[in-house]
Write a protein that holds these residues in place. Structure first.
Motif, PDB file in Angstrom:
ATOM      1  N   ARG A   6      36.989  45.963  35.677  1.00  0.00           N
ATOM      2  CA  ARG A   6      35.930  45.007  36.044  1.00  0.00           C
ATOM      3  C   ARG A   6      35.414  44.303  34.790  1.00  0.00           C
ATOM      4  NH1 ARG A   6      32.718  48.337  38.877  1.00  0.00           N
ATOM      5  NH2 ARG A   6      34.006  48.036  40.715  1.00  0.00           N
ATOM      6  N   ASN A   7      35.283  45.059  33.717  1.00  0.00           N
ATOM      7  CA  ASN A   7      34.874  44.432  32.455  1.00  0.00           C
ATOM      8  C   ASN A   7      35.912  43.410  31.991  1.00  0.00           C
ATOM      9  OD1 ASN A   7      32.354  45.584  32.005  1.00  0.00           O
ATOM     10  ND2 ASN A   7      33.226  47.435  31.072  1.00  0.00           N
ATOM     11  N   PHE A   8      37.195  43.738  32.165  1.00  0.00           N
ATOM     12  CA  PHE A   8      38.241  42.763  31.827  1.00  0.00           C
ATOM     13  C   PHE A   8      38.035  41.488  32.655  1.00  0.00           C
ATOM     14  CE2 PHE A   8      41.819  45.968  30.472  1.00  0.00           C
ATOM     15  CZ  PHE A   8      41.016  46.407  29.443  1.00  0.00           C
ATOM     16  N   ARG A   9      37.839  41.677  33.955  1.00  0.00           N
ATOM     17  CA  ARG A   9      37.670  40.519  34.855  1.00  0.00           C
ATOM     18  C   ARG A   9      36.510  39.644  34.402  1.00  0.00           C
ATOM     19  NH1 ARG A   9      37.040  36.588  36.674  1.00  0.00           N
ATOM     20  NH2 ARG A   9      36.948  35.784  38.791  1.00  0.00           N
ATOM     21  N   GLU A  10      35.397  40.304  34.046  1.00  0.00           N
ATOM     22  CA  GLU A  10      34.200  39.536  33.668  1.00  0.00           C
ATOM     23  C   GLU A  10      34.373  38.826  32.336  1.00  0.00           C
ATOM     24  OE1 GLU A  10      30.988  42.334  33.862  1.00  0.00           O
ATOM     25  OE2 GLU A  10      31.095  42.460  36.058  1.00  0.00           O
ATOM     26  N   ARG A  11      35.267  39.325  31.505  1.00  0.00           N
ATOM     27  CA  ARG A  11      35.440  38.742  30.168  1.00  0.00           C
ATOM     28  C   ARG A  11      36.573  37.724  30.097  1.00  0.00           C
ATOM     29  NH1 ARG A  11      31.222  39.065  26.785  1.00  0.00           N
ATOM     30  NH2 ARG A  11      29.956  40.736  27.631  1.00  0.00           N
ATOM     31  N   LEU A  12      37.336  37.572  31.184  1.00  0.00           N
ATOM     32  CA  LEU A  12      38.479  36.656  31.158  1.00  0.00           C
ATOM     33  C   LEU A  12      38.068  35.223  31.485  1.00  0.00           C
ATOM     34  CD1 LEU A  12      41.447  38.442  32.965  1.00  0.00           C
ATOM     35  CD2 LEU A  12      41.374  37.680  30.573  1.00  0.00           C
ATOM     36  N   ALA A  13      38.683  34.260  30.813  1.00  0.00           N
ATOM     37  CA  ALA A  13      38.589  32.865  31.232  1.00  0.00           C
ATOM     38  C   ALA A  13      39.261  32.732  32.603  1.00  0.00           C
ATOM     39  CB  ALA A  13      39.293  31.977  30.204  1.00  0.00           C
ATOM     40  N   PRO A  14      38.898  31.687  33.395  1.00  0.00           N
ATOM     41  CA  PRO A  14      39.443  31.562  34.757  1.00  0.00           C
ATOM     42  C   PRO A  14      40.970  31.594  34.804  1.00  0.00           C
ATOM     43  CG  PRO A  14      37.660  30.004  34.428  1.00  0.00           C
ATOM     44  CD  PRO A  14      37.894  30.649  33.093  1.00  0.00           C
ATOM     45  N   ASP A  15      41.640  31.016  33.811  1.00  0.00           N
ATOM     46  CA  ASP A  15      43.110  31.041  33.809  1.00  0.00           C
ATOM     47  C   ASP A  15      43.662  32.061  32.814  1.00  0.00           C
ATOM     48  OD1 ASP A  15      42.272  29.749  31.581  1.00  0.00           O
ATOM     49  OD2 ASP A  15      43.687  28.073  31.726  1.00  0.00           O
ATOM     50  N   GLY A  16      42.822  33.017  32.454  1.00  0.00           N
ATOM     51  CA  GLY A  16      43.261  34.053  31.513  1.00  0.00           C
ATOM     52  C   GLY A  16      43.999  35.184  32.210  1.00  0.00           C
ATOM     53  N   PHE A  17      44.520  36.101  31.416  1.00  0.00           N
ATOM     54  CA  PHE A  17      45.239  37.255  31.979  1.00  0.00           C
ATOM     55  C   PHE A  17      44.992  38.491  31.122  1.00  0.00           C
ATOM     56  CE2 PHE A  17      48.149  35.482  28.879  1.00  0.00           C
ATOM     57  CZ  PHE A  17      48.642  36.617  28.233  1.00  0.00           C
TER      58      PHE A  17
END
Ligand SMILES: C[S@@+](CC[C@H](N)C(=O)[O-])C[C@H]1O[C@@H](n2cnc3c(N)ncnc32)[C@H](O)[C@@H]1O
Length: 197
Positions: A133-144
């Protein structure tokens, strides 16, 4: 907060052993294979989080080829080694499961998160979704996020997919190696590319 298995399932002196092991290997081997895949997947000068960075071999390489790198790890000894051996990136002590990742409070969204070397197997049991969830919150919209681990160490690819879905991420691609061998039944290693759902 629960204690990561990195501390509870290893012996006294493990951090020092791990740091020295990679310093020796760095003198003798190519230690940046995972980072070379990440570099091929992003634009020049991207923002990259090395999540569970250890002594910094991957973030150090990604910084050297021109990316803006932040590395976080829960083990202060490994962060100290990263600061000594790979100056340039921001190296921060942070538990990846801590809500909001306060050490990254001022960080811009990341284009890529690399989570290599079995990190998700070493986080405290039951915190995998919190980490993702932390990864999700820290990613740019087109990030991975690219997550790699041995599949016989208590976490299966199916479990990862379920944790990722709970965290708002979808599995975009699964490989069997960091040098892009296709995923297949019986593979002992999984590299998974997760993107915002
Ligand atoms: C096998 S090492 C891999 C290090 C590095 N990613 C690499 O591939 O060289 C696993 C790392 O996960 C880190 N780790 C385990 N649980 C963590 C957590 N909850 N938050 C941050 N780092 C964690 C450990 O401290 C350790 O550095």
């Amino acid at each position: 907060m629960s204690t990561p298995r990195w501390f509870t399932e290893t012996k006294e002196g493990h951090s020092e052993w791990y740091i020295e092991r990679f310093r020796t290997m760095a003198r003798e081997n190519d230690l940046a294979g995972e980072a070379r895949l990440i570099d091929a997947m992003v634009g020049r000068g991207s923002r990259i989080l090395d999540a569970g960075c250890g002594p910094g071999r991957l973030g150090g390489y990604l910084h050297a080829v021109g990316h803006d790198v932040v590395g976080v790890d829960v083990d202060p000894k490994l962060i100290e080694a990263a600061q000594q051996d790979h100056p340039g990136p921001r190296w921060l002590v942070q538990d990846l499961a801590e809500p909001g990742l306060p050490a990254l409070a001022d960080a811009e969204p990341f284009d890529a998160i690399v989570c290599a070397g079995n990190v998700l197997v070493f986080v405290a049991e039951g915190t995998e979704t919190a980490v993702l969830r932390n990864f999700r919150e820290r990613l740019a919209p087109d990030g991975f996020a690219a997550v790699g681990f041995h599949v016989n160490r208590g976490l299966t690819p199916d479990q990862l997919d379920a944790y990722a879905a709970d965290a708002g991420l979808r599995t975009d691609l699964r490989l069997a190696t960091w040098d892009v061998k296709p995923w297949h039944d019986g593979a002992d290693f999984a590299v998974t590319i997760l993107r915002p759902a």
